[in-house]
Design a protein around this motif. Structure first.
Motif, PDB file in Angstrom:
ATOM      1  N   CYS A   6       0.894  -1.349  -0.027  1.00  0.00           N
ATOM      2  CA  CYS A   6       0.005   0.061  -0.073  1.00  0.00           C
ATOM      3  C   CYS A   6       0.932   1.236   0.025  1.00  0.00           C
ATOM      4  N   LYS A  47      -0.670   4.274   0.558  1.00  0.00           N
ATOM      5  CA  LYS A  47      -1.622   5.335   1.151  1.00  0.00           C
ATOM      6  C   LYS A  47      -0.954   6.051   2.185  1.00  0.00           C
ATOM      7  N   PHE A  48      -0.383   5.256   3.067  1.00  0.00           N
ATOM      8  CA  PHE A  48       0.436   5.982   4.360  1.00  0.00           C
ATOM      9  C   PHE A  48      -0.654   6.427   5.070  1.00  0.00           C
ATOM     10  N   CYS A  49      -1.849   5.724   5.654  1.00  0.00           N
ATOM     11  CA  CYS A  49      -2.727   6.356   6.558  1.00  0.00           C
ATOM     12  C   CYS A  49      -1.855   6.469   7.929  1.00  0.00           C
ATOM     13  N   PHE A  65      -2.253   5.883  10.867  1.00  0.00           N
ATOM     14  CA  PHE A  65      -2.370   4.766  12.233  1.00  0.00           C
ATOM     15  C   PHE A  65      -1.681   3.330  11.479  1.00  0.00           C
ATOM     16  N   CYS A  66      -1.483   3.330  10.207  1.00  0.00           N
ATOM     17  CA  CYS A  66      -1.590   1.883   9.693  1.00  0.00           C
ATOM     18  C   CYS A  66       0.021   1.371   9.392  1.00  0.00           C
ATOM     19  N   VAL A  87       0.831  -1.253   7.438  1.00  0.00           N
ATOM     20  CA  VAL A  87       0.794  -1.963   6.468  1.00  0.00           C
ATOM     21  C   VAL A  87       1.969  -1.699   5.297  1.00  0.00           C
ATOM     22  N   PRO A  88       1.933  -0.100   4.942  1.00  0.00           N
ATOM     23  CA  PRO A  88       2.882   0.386   3.945  1.00  0.00           C
ATOM     24  C   PRO A  88       4.236  -0.072   4.616  1.00  0.00           C
ATOM     25  N   GLN A  92      -4.188  -5.378  -0.446  1.00  0.00           N
ATOM     26  CA  GLN A  92      -4.260  -4.419   0.730  1.00  0.00           C
ATOM     27  C   GLN A  92      -4.965  -3.390   0.427  1.00  0.00           C
ATOM     28  N   HIS A 121      -9.798   1.359  -1.154  1.00  0.00           N
ATOM     29  CA  HIS A 121      -9.778   2.723  -0.606  1.00  0.00           C
ATOM     30  C   HIS A 121     -10.704   3.711  -1.400  1.00  0.00           C
ATOM     31  N   GLN A 128     -13.225   4.930   8.310  1.00  0.00           N
ATOM     32  CA  GLN A 128     -12.319   5.006   9.428  1.00  0.00           C
ATOM     33  C   GLN A 128     -12.832   6.029  10.400  1.00  0.00           C
ATOM     34  N   ARG A 136      -6.143  10.258   5.304  1.00  0.00           N
ATOM     35  CA  ARG A 136      -7.156   9.575   4.434  1.00  0.00           C
ATOM     36  C   ARG A 136      -7.119  10.053   2.977  1.00  0.00           C
TER      37      ARG A 136
HETATM   38 FE1  SF4 Z   1      -3.112   1.286   3.252  1.00  0.00          FE
HETATM   39 FE2  SF4 Z   1      -5.553   0.554   4.209  1.00  0.00          FE
HETATM   40 FE3  SF4 Z   1      -3.204   0.737   5.836  1.00  0.00          FE
HETATM   41 FE4  SF4 Z   1      -4.396   3.193   4.843  1.00  0.00          FE
HETATM   42  S1  SF4 Z   1      -5.524   1.488   6.420  1.00  0.00           S
HETATM   43  S2  SF4 Z   1      -2.167   2.651   4.798  1.00  0.00           S
HETATM   44  S3  SF4 Z   1      -5.351   2.346   2.711  1.00  0.00           S
HETATM   45  S4  SF4 Z   1      -3.554  -0.659   3.919  1.00  0.00           S
END
Ligand code: SF4
Ligand code: 5AD
Length: 472
Positions: free
Chosen positions: A179, A181-183, A185-186, A188-189, A223, A262, A289, A301
């Protein structure tokens, strides 16, 4: 569904075959990864087993999305260490591997802290599992958490027909990973890395293989699945809407779904696919969210609450009966009572068929973790309860609204009683049907007669005695 079947397609059979137990944590993408690791190990002579006690190899496929994920894995590894010691006393070997996002995030730390572990492997390198195990067999402790340059999907063995059948008529297919997007809180990236899309041809081939083995519904996973992009046979750019359109042409592939999306990547082509393709199920998981623009901005976001609502208007114009699902976080740093009220207002406006909601948990290394204004845990608890009560009401209202309607249900498996089948509505809610409705893999048109806490009862299913139904 295939009890007693003996065609799992592994290279080695019989009582001497090595056995692997894979424990999967977290999201559907991990479920898919576990299956593909199972395929890779199948070619390496391992049979799957359902119990740890029976296994020669234990693999934990881990998730890192929320707090204490790593701690939970370390305590599980503590228990496995005892099992390994027992085995050693019996003169038998037990190998232990950690895969997935905790493996990626913790890396060598796992080897240092958990003596039972022989192997740490990240999500990008599962195709190297057999080589890594060969090194373990030579006495090495292996850590392979590279972001591999080569595409693991080019190297993983394809699932065999028997393995696919054993997993049922509804299958997952990962089309995109990572991902951008770099939200705030996340994780995943950071754990899954940058967005990578699998090429169109590779996906079509895997889908055809699944369908040839009996699969009737495919859920495309990523993701950030609706950021998927590739080029078609003519070299033109193609997005998820185009992919779904091509998949819908595969004969006998009756249903398509995709998750997780997203809002920024819901383009016109994908919305048009919802309008045009009966195979694309009217269900969309589209996390928002928060309903507060201030918090959405702090979360990075890149959309406002109004943007999200406008987008839903366009989607509903294309597919009026679409069921919506979302993710919500309460207690993000700086969230006031008024911000939280905005989230409740948005939820009331949308009307969700299902939802997932979480208390914010700071993840080390993400911008949110060092923001000002962390919300008190008690306040987070209260907000979550409040929010979940509202979402539960909406979910129950959605289920009640199905009563009296006719709908196509994909029959997925036998119920515990011979007279009963279990299927899924287009809106993803399980449906209990009478066996006369059809065989596994068929789509039955049924009328919904009543609602149970987690399922719908189709006409005819009610006729079963209470005791039989309770075992469903
Ligand atoms: Fe990416 Fe979803 Fe995490 Fe946002 S919440 S950074 S869109 S994986
Ligand atoms: N705290 C709470 N919830 C989180 N999620 C992701 N990161 C966090 C976090 N740090 C939730 C989001 C996301 C879902 C998969 O998990 O709602 O959409």
């Amino acid at each position: 569904m295939t009890e007693g079947r003996d065609d799992r397609g592994v290279a080695q059979t019989g009582s001497n075959a090595r056995k692997v137990f894979i424990k999967t944590y977290g999201c559907q993408m991990n479920v898919y990864d576990s299956q593909r690791m199972g395929d890779a190990l199948g070619s390496d002579g391992y049979q799957p087993t359902e119990t740890m006690e029976d296994a020669d190899l234990i693999l934990l496929n881990t998730c890192h999305i929320r707090e204490k994920a790593a701690e939970k894995i370390y305590s599980e590894l503590g228990r496995i260490r005892l099992l390994k010691a027992e085995r050693a006393n019996e003169g038998r070997e037990l190998r232990v591997g950690v895969a997935g996002c905790v493996a990626q995030a913790e890396g060598h730390e796992i080897i240092a802290r958990a003596p039972a572990v022989d192997l740490v492997i990240g999500p990008q390198t599962y195709h190297r599992l057999p080589q890594a195990l060969a090194k373990v067999a030579r006495g090495e402790r292996v850590v392979d958490i590279d972001h591999a340059v080569e595409d693991k999907f080019d190297h993983l063995p394809a699932s065999q027909a028997g393995q696919i059948r054993g997993r049922g008529v509804a299958a997952f297919l990962t089309v995109q990973e990572g991902c951008d997007k770099f939200c705030t809180f996340c994780v995943v990236p950071y754990t899954r890395g940058a967005e990578v899309s699998r090429p169109l041809a590779q996906i079509l081939e895997e889908a055809r293989r699944l369908v040839a083995a009996g699969v009737r519904e495919i859920t495309l996973l990523g993701q950030n699945v609706n950021a998927w992009e590739s080029s078609d046979a003519q070299g033109r750019a193609i997005g998820l809407g185009g992919l779904v359109r091509q998949l819908a042409e595969i004969p006998n592939l009756l249903r398509l779904r995709y998750t997780t999306s997203h809002p920024r990547d819901m383009d016109d082509a994908l919305i048009a696919a919802h309008r045009d393709l009966p195979a694309l199920m009217p269900y969309l998981h589209l996390p928002v969210q928060s309903g507060s623009d201030r918090i959405l901005k702090a979360m990075n976001r890149r959309h406002t609450a109004a943007d999200y609502l406008r987008l839903l208007d366009r989607i509903r114009a294309a597919r009026p009966d679409i069921a919506l699902s979302g993710d919500f976080i309460v207690g993000f740093p700086g969230e006031t009572d008024a911000d939280f009220e905005d989230t409740l207002t948005l939820i009331r406006e949308v009307g969700y068929a299902s939802a997932f909601s979480f208390k914010y948990s700071p993840r080390p290394g993400t911008p949110g973790a060092t923001m000002e204004g962390h919300v008190d845990e008690g306040v987070k608890d209260e907000r979550l309860q409040h929010l979940q009560a509202l979402l539960r009401d909406q979910q129950a209202a959605f289920a009640r609204a199905q009563v009296g309607r006719r709908m196509p249900v994909l029959i997925e498996k036998h119920g515990r009683h011979p007279g009963q089948m279990i299927g899924r509505s287009p809106f993803l809610i399980p449906v209990v049907l009478p066996a006369s409705a059809g065989a596994v893999g068929a789509v039955a048109e049924v009328r919904i007669e009543s609602v149970r806490p987690n399922s719908l009862m189709a006409e005819g299913a009610e006729a079963m005695p209470e005791a039989m139904r309770l075992r469903a």
